[in-house]
Design a protein around this motif. Structure first.
Motif, PDB file in Angstrom:
ATOM      1  N   ARG A 170       0.817  -1.216   0.000  1.00  0.00           N
ATOM      2  CA  ARG A 170       0.000   0.000   0.000  1.00  0.00           C
ATOM      3  C   ARG A 170       0.849   1.264   0.000  1.00  0.00           C
ATOM      4  O   ARG A 170       0.334   2.364  -0.151  1.00  0.00           O
ATOM      5  N   GLU A 171       2.155   1.081   0.226  1.00  0.00           N
ATOM      6  CA  GLU A 171       3.035   2.250   0.193  1.00  0.00           C
ATOM      7  C   GLU A 171       3.264   2.662  -1.255  1.00  0.00           C
ATOM      8  O   GLU A 171       3.478   1.813  -2.117  1.00  0.00           O
ATOM      9  N   PRO A 188      -1.252   1.121  -5.688  1.00  0.00           N
ATOM     10  CA  PRO A 188      -1.224   1.150  -4.222  1.00  0.00           C
ATOM     11  C   PRO A 188      -2.368   1.968  -3.642  1.00  0.00           C
ATOM     12  O   PRO A 188      -2.926   1.650  -2.590  1.00  0.00           O
ATOM     13  N   THR A 219      -5.209   0.672  -1.049  1.00  0.00           N
ATOM     14  CA  THR A 219      -5.538   1.329   0.218  1.00  0.00           C
ATOM     15  C   THR A 219      -7.024   1.619   0.281  1.00  0.00           C
ATOM     16  O   THR A 219      -7.666   1.478   1.318  1.00  0.00           O
ATOM     17  N   LEU A 220      -7.583   2.030  -0.860  1.00  0.00           N
ATOM     18  CA  LEU A 220      -8.994   2.393  -0.889  1.00  0.00           C
ATOM     19  C   LEU A 220      -9.903   1.183  -0.723  1.00  0.00           C
ATOM     20  O   LEU A 220     -10.851   1.206   0.039  1.00  0.00           O
ATOM     21  N   TRP A 232      -8.097  -3.250   1.595  1.00  0.00           N
ATOM     22  CA  TRP A 232      -7.854  -3.587   2.984  1.00  0.00           C
ATOM     23  C   TRP A 232      -9.021  -3.091   3.826  1.00  0.00           C
ATOM     24  O   TRP A 232      -9.544  -2.034   3.625  1.00  0.00           O
ATOM     25  N   ARG A 233      -9.345  -3.876   4.807  1.00  0.00           N
ATOM     26  CA  ARG A 233     -10.408  -3.483   5.728  1.00  0.00           C
ATOM     27  C   ARG A 233      -9.924  -3.701   7.150  1.00  0.00           C
ATOM     28  O   ARG A 233      -9.690  -4.810   7.563  1.00  0.00           O
ATOM     29  N   GLY A 234      -9.719  -2.633   7.902  1.00  0.00           N
ATOM     30  CA  GLY A 234      -9.410  -2.757   9.319  1.00  0.00           C
ATOM     31  C   GLY A 234      -7.947  -3.027   9.603  1.00  0.00           C
ATOM     32  O   GLY A 234      -7.198  -3.513   8.770  1.00  0.00           O
ATOM     33  N   ALA A 235      -7.563  -2.719  10.782  1.00  0.00           N
ATOM     34  CA  ALA A 235      -6.162  -2.856  11.164  1.00  0.00           C
ATOM     35  C   ALA A 235      -5.743  -4.294  11.295  1.00  0.00           C
ATOM     36  O   ALA A 235      -4.586  -4.625  11.229  1.00  0.00           O
TER      37      ALA A 235
END
Lengths: 161, 194
Positions: free
Chosen positions: A95-96, A146, A150-151, A154-157
């Motif tokens: 995601r970076e 990326p 990010t958008l 991924w969901r949640g930490a």
């Protein structure tokens, strides 16, 4: 749905949109050649917002100019190519963003081409314009994906690969 | 990578970024810069991202960049749509005449353009299509501008925010802070400078 599946889904959708967008450029003259004037005119007029569309600076398909000029065609095709190459160069889960100087590096050939032509160093060609656009498009794709991950990827930490 | 930030004020960045996108994309001659890959959309989205970064205490992710780009794009694209729709209705005859004069326009195409020119509803429909699709492009590129804006302008990657003071911290701690004259941050409390 596992995280890995989600990431692949986001990639697949991004790839379809990128390739589909590039495909629109060829669809427009194809529609014109096939006699679908309303849709072809609507597409040409829409792309007129983002491109000068000068026929002498555009590639042609079925005898009609593509929806955008050679340089813009190179950029959009470059984005599609960049999206295709991405999984071989970076992890899809990443995601970076890449280091930002890579975006400058990707834009340099086009800047040089435009400036060189503008101040009379050389007379560029459709191939040169499209190739420099292609390089920029590939670079842009490596920043877009990326962002898409990010958008949507991924969901949640506590998201797991 | 930092998690998405909550509690951000998107209004001002979206308003200014959107105004830049919408207004500059409607001014004759100035709008021509959009032929450079929709430049005003990228600039508007990037500006909105930069303003959001400056007002955020913690590093932003591309999610916030895309969000502020979306808001700016909706404002700018909406403004552009209204202006262009009205203008297109009045200019449709000219647009169709220009399309008919292109070397690749054949007799069937010219006949169709003439049919549209004689039908008010078709003219309005074409005007709607042109302005809607164009505004959609502006919206999309503004979102991308917001995302790339975060990539370019967010320099605080990986920095965690300062931890909160522990509970029951006395309000006059640390003593003798801020220092009176002399060097700042001299070892007593506060965070080391970057």
């Amino acid at each position: 749905m596992t995280q890995a599946e989600r990431v692949k889904q986001v990639y697949a959708v991004s790839l379809i949109v990128g390739v589909g967008w590039a495909g629109l450029l060829w669809l427009t003259p194809h529609l014109l050649a096939a006699g679908h004037y309303l849709s072809a005119t609507a597409l040409y007029q829409s792309f007129a917002l983002v491109c000068h569309q000068r026929p002498e600076r555009s590639f042609h398909w079925h005898g009609f100019p593509l929806a955008v000029c050679a340089r813009c065609t190179g950029v959009y095709v470059g984005i599609a190519v960049g999206l295709l190459l991405y999984p071989f160069v970076r992890d899809l889960r990443e995601r970076e963003f890449p280091a930002r100087h890579w975006l400058v590096v990707a834009a340099l050939p086009m800047l040089l081409d435009v400036v060189g032509q503008g101040i009379g160093w050389w007379q560029n060609t459709a191939i040169a314009r499209s190739l420099t656009g292609l390089v920029l498009g590939v670079g842009v794709a490596f920043f877009l994906l990326p962002g898409m991950m990010t958008l949507f990827g991924w969901r949640g930490a506590r998201a797991r690969a | 990578m930092s998690e998405p930030v909550s509690g951000l004020d998107y209004k001002k960045p979206a308003l200014i970024g959107g105004a830049l996108v919408g207004v500059l994309s409607c001014i004759p001659l100035v709008e021509a810069l959009n032929t450079c890959l929709c430049l005003w959309a990228w600039v508007g989205g990037g500006l909105a991202a930069k303003m959001l970064i400056d007002s955020s205490p913690t590093p932003l992710t591309s999610r916030e960049g895309a969000r502020v780009g979306l808001f700016a794009g909706l404002l700018g694209g909406g403004f552009h749509f209204v202006i262009k729709f009205v203008l297109s209705i009045f200019q449709m005859d000219k647009i169709l005449a220009m399309a008919a004069s292109f070397p690749f326009a054949n007799d069937d195409a010219r006949a169709m353009y003439e049919r549209i020119q004689q039908n008010g509803l078709l003219k309005a429909l074409m005007a709607f299509l042109f302005s809607f699709l164009g505004s959609l492009l502006l919206l999309g590129f503004t979102v991308l501008g917001g995302m790339v804006g975060v990539a370019l302008f967010e320099k605080r990657k990986g920095q965690a925010p300062p931890p909160p003071y522990p509970p029951n911290y006395p309000s006059n701690y640390p003593p003798n802070y801020p220092p009176q004259g002399g060097d700042s941050g001299g070892g007593q409390g506060g965070w080391p400078s970057a």
